[in-house]
Scaffold this motif. Structure first.
Motif, PDB file in Angstrom:
ATOM      1  N   THR A 105      17.911  27.989  82.349  1.00  0.00           N
ATOM      2  CA  THR A 105      18.529  27.103  81.360  1.00  0.00           C
ATOM      3  C   THR A 105      18.217  25.649  81.658  1.00  0.00           C
ATOM      4  N   THR A 175      29.172  25.804  81.612  1.00  0.00           N
ATOM      5  CA  THR A 175      29.565  25.735  80.204  1.00  0.00           C
ATOM      6  C   THR A 175      28.843  24.615  79.469  1.00  0.00           C
ATOM      7  N   SER A 176      28.865  23.412  80.039  1.00  0.00           N
ATOM      8  CA  SER A 176      28.223  22.270  79.373  1.00  0.00           C
ATOM      9  C   SER A 176      26.709  22.405  79.362  1.00  0.00           C
ATOM     10  N   PHE A 178      24.939  25.196  79.110  1.00  0.00           N
ATOM     11  CA  PHE A 178      24.583  26.096  78.014  1.00  0.00           C
ATOM     12  C   PHE A 178      24.733  25.383  76.671  1.00  0.00           C
ATOM     13  N   ALA A 179      25.795  24.622  76.520  1.00  0.00           N
ATOM     14  CA  ALA A 179      26.034  23.914  75.262  1.00  0.00           C
ATOM     15  C   ALA A 179      24.968  22.859  74.993  1.00  0.00           C
ATOM     16  N   ASN A 180      24.392  22.314  76.045  1.00  0.00           N
ATOM     17  CA  ASN A 180      23.383  21.261  75.898  1.00  0.00           C
ATOM     18  C   ASN A 180      21.978  21.811  75.640  1.00  0.00           C
ATOM     19  N   LYS A 182      19.274  23.202  73.451  1.00  0.00           N
ATOM     20  CA  LYS A 182      19.129  23.095  71.996  1.00  0.00           C
ATOM     21  C   LYS A 182      17.953  23.886  71.417  1.00  0.00           C
ATOM     22  N   LYS A 203      30.463  34.371  75.317  1.00  0.00           N
ATOM     23  CA  LYS A 203      30.815  32.950  75.392  1.00  0.00           C
ATOM     24  C   LYS A 203      29.555  32.095  75.452  1.00  0.00           C
ATOM     25  N   SER A 206      28.075  31.759  72.130  1.00  0.00           N
ATOM     26  CA  SER A 206      28.830  30.842  71.261  1.00  0.00           C
ATOM     27  C   SER A 206      28.548  29.384  71.608  1.00  0.00           C
ATOM     28  N   LEU A 207      28.141  29.130  72.863  1.00  0.00           N
ATOM     29  CA  LEU A 207      27.871  27.762  73.299  1.00  0.00           C
ATOM     30  C   LEU A 207      26.483  27.283  72.887  1.00  0.00           C
ATOM     31  N   ILE A 208      25.525  28.211  72.786  1.00  0.00           N
ATOM     32  CA  ILE A 208      24.150  27.852  72.417  1.00  0.00           C
ATOM     33  C   ILE A 208      23.985  28.058  70.918  1.00  0.00           C
ATOM     34  N   ASP A 209      23.739  26.970  70.205  1.00  0.00           N
ATOM     35  CA  ASP A 209      23.691  27.028  68.739  1.00  0.00           C
ATOM     36  C   ASP A 209      22.632  28.001  68.225  1.00  0.00           C
TER      37      ASP A 209
END
Length: 239
Positions: A105, A175-176, A178-180, A182, A203, A206-209
């Protein structure tokens, strides 16, 4: 099997690796989990993805890549990135299992494939919590040797550098991270996984668009019996 030497932050590393389909037009890099090695990944995935150049890597401290110094996940990212530069890799796809998922990641590939990735903190069993508290108590008293009694058999086999590395990486909250991420992500999971739960996989998705989540009947190594379907999904989702 081959090996390349490189220097990162004034430390030398010898990285063992293997390439399959060297003439492939796109690269797929496979990163194994903690305590594993490149051979486990190669034995599963080498028969598939014929249009890709497969790069299988032993991360430092595993397989045939030695390591005795303390590292962090960011160190693993730096080392792997520098190694891939030596191979002129385009990082089209990076597939990471368990701990390898966290490294994958942060490498920010064009396409990310997660196989029961680590990175979501989960509630520990009471017995594990008690061991951790006892170890911290003895360490505070300067009785570090006693804490070795609380280590698992696998951990006891580590040199001190790798044990320190293990402590650095085992409880990271990604968490952050994975969310970052793109770019495109394919997330595969074992429905009976007890090392990284199915809920953790959902989860992460859900964090990765831009992600697709697929689960299979199986445990932490579910991909061994589902490699053909996983690889077809990679081809369809990327090529």
């Amino acid at each position: 099997m081959a090996s390349k030497s490189l220097k990162v932050d004034n430390r030398n590393f010898d990285i063992s690796y293997e390439i399959v389909n060297p003439s492939g037009e796109k690269d797929i890099i496979f990163l194994h989990g903690w305590g594993s090695n490149k051979d486990i990944m190669k034995n599963v995935f080498a028969p598939f993805l014929k249009d890709f150049r497969h790069i299988y890597i032993d991360l430092p401290g595993f397989g045939k890549s030695p390591n005795s110094v303390e590292l962090t996940t960011n160190d693993y990212v730096k080392i792997t990135d520098e190694f891939l530069k030596l191979l002129n890799s385009t990082k089209d796809v990076i597939a990471g299992h368990s701990y390898g998922g966290k490294v994958s990641t942060l490498l920010n590939p064009k396409n990310l494939v997660l196989l029961s990735s680590a990175g979501i903190l989960e509630e520990k069993e009471l017995s594990v919590k008690l061991k951790i508290k006892s170890a911290k108590f003895f360490n505070a008293l300067g009785l570090g040797k006693i804490t070795k009694k609380f280590r698992s058999e696998d951990v006891n086999k580590m040199n001190e550098g790798m044990y320190a590395t293990f402590k650095n990486v085992v409880n990271e909250d990604f968490t952050s991270n994975f969310a970052n991420y793109k770019n495109n992500a394919l997330i595969f999971w074992g429905e009976k996984d007890t090392a990284t739960s199915l809920e953790s996989g959902k989860k992460i998705s859900s964090l990765i668009d831009n992600s697709t989540f697929i689960s299979y009947d199986g445990d932490h190594y579910f991909f061994a019996k589902n490699a053909k379907d996983i690889c077809e999904r990679i081809e369809n989702g990327i090529l």
